[in-house]
Structure formats: C-alpha cells, structure tokens
Design an enzyme around this catalytic site. Structure first.
Site, PDB file in Angstrom:
ATOM      1  N   GLY A  33      -2.777   3.608  21.270  1.00  0.00           N
ATOM      2  CA  GLY A  33      -2.034   2.404  21.603  1.00  0.00           C
ATOM      3  C   GLY A  33      -2.730   1.101  21.285  1.00  0.00           C
ATOM      4  N   SER A  64     -26.902 -15.060 -18.265  1.00  0.00           N
ATOM      5  CA  SER A  64     -27.399 -13.822 -18.853  1.00  0.00           C
ATOM      6  C   SER A  64     -27.372 -13.872 -20.376  1.00  0.00           C
ATOM      7  CB  SER A  64     -26.580 -12.631 -18.347  1.00  0.00           C
ATOM      8  OG  SER A  64     -25.221 -12.795 -18.698  1.00  0.00           O
ATOM      9  N   GLY A  65     -26.635 -14.818 -20.938  1.00  0.00           N
ATOM     10  CA  GLY A  65     -26.583 -14.938 -22.394  1.00  0.00           C
ATOM     11  C   GLY A  65     -25.255 -14.531 -22.998  1.00  0.00           C
ATOM     12  N   ASN A  88       6.939   4.464  33.376  1.00  0.00           N
ATOM     13  CA  ASN A  88       6.074   5.455  34.014  1.00  0.00           C
ATOM     14  C   ASN A  88       5.398   4.883  35.252  1.00  0.00           C
ATOM     15  OD1 ASN A  88       4.814   7.949  34.218  1.00  0.00           O
ATOM     16  ND2 ASN A  88       3.074   7.350  32.922  1.00  0.00           N
ATOM     17  N   ASP A 148       1.329  12.096  18.642  1.00  0.00           N
ATOM     18  CA  ASP A 148       0.683  11.339  19.717  1.00  0.00           C
ATOM     19  C   ASP A 148      -0.247  10.338  19.058  1.00  0.00           C
ATOM     20  OD1 ASP A 148      -0.419  10.469  22.058  1.00  0.00           O
ATOM     21  OD2 ASP A 148      -1.747  12.200  22.295  1.00  0.00           O
ATOM     22  N   SER A 177     -16.977 -12.193 -14.765  1.00  0.00           N
ATOM     23  CA  SER A 177     -16.092 -11.098 -14.300  1.00  0.00           C
ATOM     24  C   SER A 177     -16.849 -10.079 -13.452  1.00  0.00           C
ATOM     25  CB  SER A 177     -15.376 -10.432 -15.473  1.00  0.00           C
ATOM     26  OG  SER A 177     -16.233 -10.186 -16.562  1.00  0.00           O
ATOM     27  N   SER A 236      -0.452   2.583  25.826  1.00  0.00           N
ATOM     28  CA  SER A 236      -1.899   2.461  25.767  1.00  0.00           C
ATOM     29  C   SER A 236      -2.535   3.542  26.630  1.00  0.00           C
ATOM     30  CB  SER A 236      -2.348   1.081  26.224  1.00  0.00           C
ATOM     31  OG  SER A 236      -2.272   1.031  27.615  1.00  0.00           O
TER      32      SER A 236
END
Lengths: 296, 608
Positions: free
Chosen positions: B94, B452-453, B146, B91, B522, B13
């Site tokens: 993280g 809508s028909g 580290n 690179d 649809s 990180s």
C-alpha cells in the site's frame, strides 16, 4: 470445472517465451506438472513439435517408474531429451542419507541444473512451478529474471503487467519461464483427467513397500535404501501427491486408485501437497533461499 | 456460468488489515491446509503482530524480509476457491513507493477491494489507490470498511465513509462501487453476514465476490488477434499463432493483416487434434489462410470491417517504474501486444499528482510517478485505445541498454493517423546520390571528452578527404550549439535532445550522399545508439577519441575544465557529469599516445 482460459494463457506464455529466446529448453521433471507443461507445449506448436529440447536433471535417485514414464513420453512427443547428472557429486558419493537433504539438493539438483544450463548455453528455461505451491513462489514473476550465476533477487524483479513479458536479457543472464504460474493443484488434476494426459502410476494408490521416516511414508524403491538393523519395509496402500527423489518424497496412505478418486481426495485434502517434500522445511525460509541460489 | 476465475486486487496499507483479510478468506474458504496452519501458528509466535494469536497476515507475506519487517514488499498471487467460483488475488503493497507494484497487480484484475480503516475514513492513500485502480481500467470496486469492531459496528460511520467514497469514485469514473462493513480480524461479514451489523442487509464479502458478473463485451466485438509466432515446420505448412484478443473467428472468415492492410480468408482454425469449427476471445489458436500472404510476429489480424487504427504517435498515460528517470527524447523499446518497436516520449504533457489528481508541469518522470505523455514510434502499429481493449492498448517501455522494464503505459488515442501519411518513395536514393559523387555516404561519429582532440581530428580528416575529391561536411559541437541548438542547455534532457537533432541532421546530409563528420562529446551510450540506429548497417562509424581526463584537463584549450573545477560550470562531462565510454566502437584511438597523423590514417583505412 475445467478452465480453458488457463490453458490458453499458458500457451500464450510458451509461444511468447520461444519468440524471444535464442536457445530455449524445457525442464522436464517427469511429475504431473511437467506432464501438463509438456502437453501444453505440444499444443502451442501443433502440428509441429515444440522447437526446443527437454532437459531432465537426473539425481539418479528418482523412482524406477519415473524413468520408465520418461522414456515413454519422449518417444510419444518426438522431442529430444537431454539428461544431466552432476558427475562430481556422483563421484563424491553425495546422497540424501549421509549428506542431508539440504546439501544433497544443492549439489545434485541446483548445482547440476546450473551446470547443464551453462554447458548448453540455454537462455530461456521453462519450469513447471506454480504460485499456489509455496509462499516465495507466490511472489515470483511468470518470466523470472536470473542474473549471471543463475541467481534470483526477489527484491529486484522486473514489473510484469498485463500479458506483456519483457524477454530481453544480456549475455550470461537467463530467464526462467513458468507457464503454470496461475494453475492450482486442483486445476492440474482436472486438466489431466479432461485431456487424458499420461502420468506416472505412482500418483495412484497401490500396495507398495514403505518405511516410516520423520512422520512420512517413504517407499523403498531399490536396494540402495538404508534400513535400520532388523527393519523390513511394510506393505501399505499409498500414493504420492508430488514426485521427486524417492528417499525424500513422502507417500500418503490412500485408497484412491483412479484419477477420479485422486481428484476427489485432492479437493478435500487437509494438507498441502508439498508436505511430502522434505526439502521444503529443512531450514527457515528454505524454498526462498534455494530459489535465490538457482533452484526451481 | 463462466469457469474463468475472478481476478481481484486488494489495496490498503499495512495497518488496514489487508493481509489479514486475505489470510482470513483463504482460511474461511478452507484453502489453508493443516500443515500450513501448523507452520502459521509457529510463525505467529515468532513474527506475529497479534501477541501470539494466529496472525493470518503471515499466510501471505512470503519473503523473509517481509515477515521480519511485517510489511508487504511485492505482489503476491493467491489462489482459492469456493464451490461456486475460483479466485486469484493479487496482494499488493500500500505504500506510495510501491505504486508500480499496485499497478502490476491491477493490470490483470477484474475487480479491486479497497480497504479503509473505519476509524480513519477516506485517506489520501485511499484516493491514490482509487485513482490507480480507475486508470488501470478496473470498473468494479468493493469498498471494504474494515475494523468495524473498533467503532462499535456503528452504521452512521459506515454510511458516512461510503458516501464520501462514492463521490471520489464518481469523479474518477468508476461505475460500480459495492460497500461492505468488515472486521477481518473478527471475521465479521467475511463469509456470511454478521449478526453485529444487522443494519447492513447485504452479502458477506465472499458471497459478494461469488456473485459478481464478469462482462465479456469484447466477445461479440470485431475479431482481433495479435500474431505471436509463425509456425512453419516444413514447406507445406505455414500458420499464424496467437491468442484472440477480441471477437471470434471461423473458417472462411475474411481477415485483414495490419499494418500491411493485405486481406485474405481463413482456411483453417487449428488447435490440438486438428481443425476446429471456430474459436473465440481468450482462445490460443493457429490460423492458416487461403492465400499465400506475408504475415509475421507483431502483426494484428482483424476483421476487415471496423478495423482498428494504425498510428505512430499516441497520447498515453504512463507510469514510471525505474529508479532512473524518464528522459524525453531518449529512445526506449516499446512492446505493444506482440509488436516491439523503438519509441521516444516527445513531450510530457503533465505529471499527475497521484494523491490528488492535480496536473503539474514536468520535464521528467521519476520512480512511481504518473504522467500523460506523447509518444513517437519508429513505425506505425495497429492498436485499440486502452479503454476499449486492455490487451491492444497497453504497452511497456524497456531500457535499450539495461533491458529493465522502466514504464507501463495505456494508449488514450492516436495523435495522427499514420494511415493517412504516405512516405514519398524516393526514386533517387541515398546510394544513387553517393554514386554520383563517387563515394559511399557515411557518418563518422567522433565521441570523447572535451579537449580530447575530436574537432582537430575531424578537421584533419576533412582536409584529407577533400583533397581526395570526396564530398564532406563537419558538424561540430560548438558550431551547432550556436545555431540550431542554441535553445538547449546542458541538463541530461537537453543533452539528449542536442544529440537527437545532430543525429537527424547528419542523417539528412548522408542521405544527400555526403560523408558527414560529427564531432560531439556525446557522453551517453543510449544517444549514440539512437544515432547509430538512424543509419544503414555499416554506414555509421563510431570513433572513440580516448584521451585520458588528466591530459584533456592539462590541455584545457578553452579553459572549461578550470571553470568547472571552480564550480562555475555545472554538468561538465568528466567533472560532475558522466562519460559512458563506447563498448564496441568501430575505431578506438588513443590520441594521447599516438600522433594525429596516424589516427587520421587509421580512420582513412577503415573508410576505404
């Protein structure tokens, strides 16, 4: 040592791009990276010539030796060369001296490139950029998506995994494809030597007329270069690490007049190759901004 | 010695010092030029987090936004070399929200460096990184502990974290872990072993990376090459271009072309300059064959012995990379080596909780989520499992409308072998059946808002066609939902499945020679596209019944709009669920403005 894997990867990229393209074109800037890219394209489709033309965006300010080299390579490859100059820019007299490098690059390179792409309707454009050249380039995809208007949005890049490239685009959108993404400057030189690829002689040291500008040696390639009152060019042994428009491309003093000595110098160099390019540093984050606008 | 660069990824990180480590490696291997150091010193004063001292992280954070915010947003690729080896570093960020970027960096890496803060030890995110690394097939991991300077270079801390991680790695099936104590900031153990960790006794990180062996077990495996391009400059020459994914090839070698299964022999192995004696894994070449065989882009050339499987259904690990979630049943483009097909996720077996590895039930996958899924392809493809060959077992999913790359997958195994399934070649086909009925088998697909028909129009059209002696059938939204689709609700996923079933039924009926009239809202373009793709070109007629929402709501025949407005009905199209109007329908009927009869006439005219 030469890495054949890089060559094979680039050929794979070129073939993949062409397979997915409706109208591809290769940007040819005449420099060493373009020379390698052209060579790889010829390899990719051997024994046929590459199934696309070359495009040179001509600012009219290239070195004379570059124009000569261009003619030679077009003849040798048997490919079609298209050239484009921003005629409005030319008519308005836009030049690198009075208008500054930033505006000049925008009009004569970026705008000109966009004009040429729109004019011909190319959907896939090969460029010779490498990721090791500059920080924003290190983040760019191999297949780099451009929205309408050729804009690059670094925050909206398509994920690119394995060697699987997404070549789908909507009408009006384009892809910039960078087959040399994973090459370094040293790789380029070693490959040029191994393959005996012809390059512009300006890369080799020779006595040339130069003037000092902004900490760099600028070659006075023709009478258009404005000298200071009373100034005359001095002759120095110089060579170029990159080639662009001559008034904006700094030379380095060097005795390296063979490929071997150029490579030895490159491997031991203490300055990056783009140091000689004035346009990279004319504003903060300048390359990223130029790229967003559509520059290569 | 191989000259191939070692490609590795660094995971950790923001605070683990990842960018600092890379910057330090670039600097120590003399890969930072003087002009870059100068601008680095300048940037450090402006953006640096090391109170004015040189901040190596700024060497790698390339985008303006990253430098301003002090974080890494995207994958950056860095190049450096020592006299012994070349390196390419991916690179990657993280944070959890950047899982997709980490997977991207890992997809091409040989090795991963996992950074751990010595003060904090193994964290949730360390486990997440290790899980992604393992899933992406990286078999070598360097555990870089580290900030040893902040724990007094204490051996016990190092040993404790190492053994804890070894357990994690074993659980994930990572075979090789190399642990190293570091201080990226101070430079301890970055290049040479540090005097401050005499108990360590190993190489510095760069030395370790220089010495890592790259295995090429696939170099001697059976030959495989995906065909990328057919090179056919003239009538005399025809070659298949590709990059060898496994094994080697020489002239006269027998090859099989998949999926067709046709066999031939290699005539020439071509590269620049002419015929070659042979080629091996990683080479980009062109092959010509002794026989005139049918071979095209996306085919896989393989040695006839130990030929790979060909299948159309897989189980795969899938990483979702889009803001728009995965919907099971929706068709996506799938790219596997040079082959592109249409694929749907038929089921999500489970989602994987990336931090813990726990399995959970899931109906969809969101951005950065990982799942195990079953996929169904519209045609069989040759492949190898990802664990055997990354090139032949990896795929991406691309949205059919936006063309975004939405997912990345790794094939685990085929669910059934398509080789064993032979489609019954039907002697009496669709056209023959329709001919007997004196008509052309067609699907007329009505789409539009509720009210809508659509159904009214479909019924009128049905009557007209019937009187003309045509054989027809109506599939209506309401009718189908009472029977075939009564198990489905109105969520997006269910609506997709609803349409998929209806489209398949319509396909079967039109194969039987009928003119099928489908009246379904649809609402989504991608599902209508899926339906269209089932039919031969020209046999699918999309009719957009374009009645304004206000008019539909005014009619409100079934009282549904009123209910939806009262909040009693969720996911109602036009109210709280989107309707994506067709972009290029065959017919666009403005049913609010023109009479029903003229609408029917327009359809009949199109049909004749």
């Amino acid at each position: 040592m030469l890495d054949r894997g890089l060559e094979s990867e680039s050929i794979e990229i070129i073939r993949e791009a062409v397979a997915g393209a409706a109208k591809p074109v290769m940007l040819y800037s005449i420099g060493k990276d373009s020379s390698v890219m052209l060579h790889l394209a010829r390899k990719a489709f051997y024994p046929a010539p590459p199934p696309f033309p070359l495009l040179h965006v001509d600012t009219t300010w290239k070195f004379k030796e570059m124009y000569a080299h261009r003619a030679r390579m077009v003849a040798e490859s048997g490919m079609t060369l298209l050239t484009h100059t921003n005629q409005e820019g030319l008519a308005a007299g836009v030049n690198p001296f009075t208008h500054g490098s930033s505006y000049y690059t925008d009009v004569m390179k970026t705008e000109a490139l966009k004009q040429a792409l729109d004019l011909h309707g190319f959907d896939v454009v090969f460029g010779g950029a490498r990721r090791d050249e500059e920080k924003s380039r290190a983040k760019e995809r191999i297949f780099s998506f451009r929205s309408k208007g050729h804009r690059w949005d670094p925050k909206k890049q398509r994920p690119e995994l394995w060697n699987l490239y997404n070549t789908h685009i909507q009408p009006g959108e384009t892809l910039r494809v960078f087959p040399l993404s994973n090459w370094t400057e040293a790789d380029i030189w070693e490959y040029i030597r191994a393959e005996e690829i012809p390059i512009v002689p300006l890369y080799l040291a020779k006595a040339r007329p130069v003037v000092r500008r902004g900490g760099a040696w600028i070659m006075v390639d023709d009478e258009r270069y404005p000298l200071e009152p009373g100034e005359s060019p001095e002759v120095r042994r110089v060579r170029f690490r990159t080639l662009g428009c001559y008034p904006l491309t700094g030379a380095v003093e060097s005795g390296a007049d063979t490929l071997d000595s150029v490579i030895a110098e490159t491997l031991g160099a203490r300055n990056s190759e783009r140091q000689g390019r004035l346009i990279d540093s004319d504003q903060p984050g300048s390359m990223e901004k130029k790229k967003q606008e559509g520059y290569f | 010695m191989t000259t191939r660069p070692l490609r590795f990824i660094t995971c950790g990180s923001v605070d683990d010092g990842k960018s600092t480590l890379i910057g330090r490696m670039l600097h120590e291997s003399k890969c930072v030029f003087e002009d870059q150091m100068e601008s680095l010193a300048k940037d450090s004063r402006q953006f640096g987090t090391q109170s004015g001292k040189v901040d190596f992280a700024l060497l790698v954070d390339g985008l303006q936004a990253e430098r301003e915010q002090g974080i890494t947003i995207d994958v950056a690729y860095r190049f450096f070399s020592t006299p012994k080896r070349k390196f390419i570093v991916a690179d990657t960020p993280g944070h959890e929200q950047y899982t997709r970027n980490m997977a991207t960096g890992a997809s091409t890496a040989d090795l991963a460096i996992l950074l751990v803060d010595a003060r904090k030890g193994i964290l949730t995110q360390t486990r997440r990184h290790a899980r992604i690394v393992a899933m992406m097939g990286i078999r070598k991991v360097v555990l870089a502990i580290n900030k040893m300077d902040l724990v007094g270079y204490e051996e016990a801390t190092f040993r404790r974290i190492t053994s804890e991680f070894e357990e994690v790695a074993a659980g994930l099936g990572i075979p090789s872990v190399m642990a190293i104590p570091l201080s990226a900031l101070e430079g301890d153990n970055v290049v040479a072993p540090s005097g401050r960790t005499p108990w360590y006794g190993g190489l510095g990180l760069l030395g370790l990376l220089e010495g890592v062996a790259l295995e090429e077990p696939l170099g001697s495996a059976p030959f495989r090459m995906p065909v990328q391009w057919i090179n056919r400059p003239n009538a005399e020459f025809r070659g298949a271009c590709g990059r060898i994914a496994q094994g080697r090839i020489r002239p006269k070698d027998p090859v099989r072309i998949l999926p067709s299964g046709v066999e031939t022999r290699v005539k020439e192995v071509l590269a620049w300059g002419g015929p070659q004696g042979g080629a091996e894994i990683g080479d980009s070449i062109t092959l010509t064959f002794e026989d005139e065989v049918d071979v095209s882009r996306g085919d896989l050339l393989t040695s006839p012995e130990d030929a790979p499987q060909v299948a159309d259904q897989f189980e795969a690990n899938l990483i979702w990379m889009s803001e728009h979630p995965l919907v099971a049943g929706r068709p996506y483009l799938l790219k596997l080596h040079a082959k592109e097909v249409t694929a749907t996720v038929t089921s999500i077996k489970h989602a994987v909780e990336v931090n813990t590895g726990a399995h959970g039930a899931a109906r969809s996958l969101g951005l950065n989520e990982i799942g195990v899924v079953n996929l169904s392809l519209n045609q069989p493809v040759p492949f190898e499992p990802y664990a055997t060959n990354r090139t032949l077992g990896s795929f991406i999913l691309v949205d059919k409308l936006t063309f975004e790359t939405v997912g990345a997958g790794m094939i685990q195994f085929a669910l059934r072998r398509a080789m064993n399934i032979h489609w019954q070649a039907l002697e009496v086909d669709r056209a023959a059946r329709a001919r007997l009925m004196g008509q052309k088998a067609t699907c007329v697909w009505f789409t539009g808002l509720s009210g809508s028909g659509k159904s009214t129009l479909a019924n009128l059209l049905d009557k007209r066609l019937h009187t003309e002696g045509k054989h027809t059938y109506i599939l209506d939204g309401d009718n189908v939902r009472h029977g075939l689709n009564r198990d489905l609700g109105f969520t997006e996923a269910d609506r997709v499945e609803n349409i998929r079933r209806v489209a398949e039924v319509a396909k079967l009926m039109s194969d039987a020679g009928l003119i099928v009239l489908v009246a379904f809202i649809s609402p989504f373009r991608s599902e209508r596209r899926m339906a269209r793709d089932l039919f031969p070109e020209g046999d699918f007629i999309e009719v957009f019944v374009d009645t304004p929402l206000e008019e539909c709501e005014r009619r409100d025949v079934k009282g549904l709009y009123a209910k939806a407005r009262r909040g009693e009905l969720r996911n109602f199209t036009g109210i709280d669920s989107a309707y994506e109007p067709p972009e290029h329908p065959e017919l666009h009927l403005r049913a609010g403005e023109s009479s029903l009869d003229s609408c029917v006439e327009a359809i009949l005219k199109h049909l004749s």
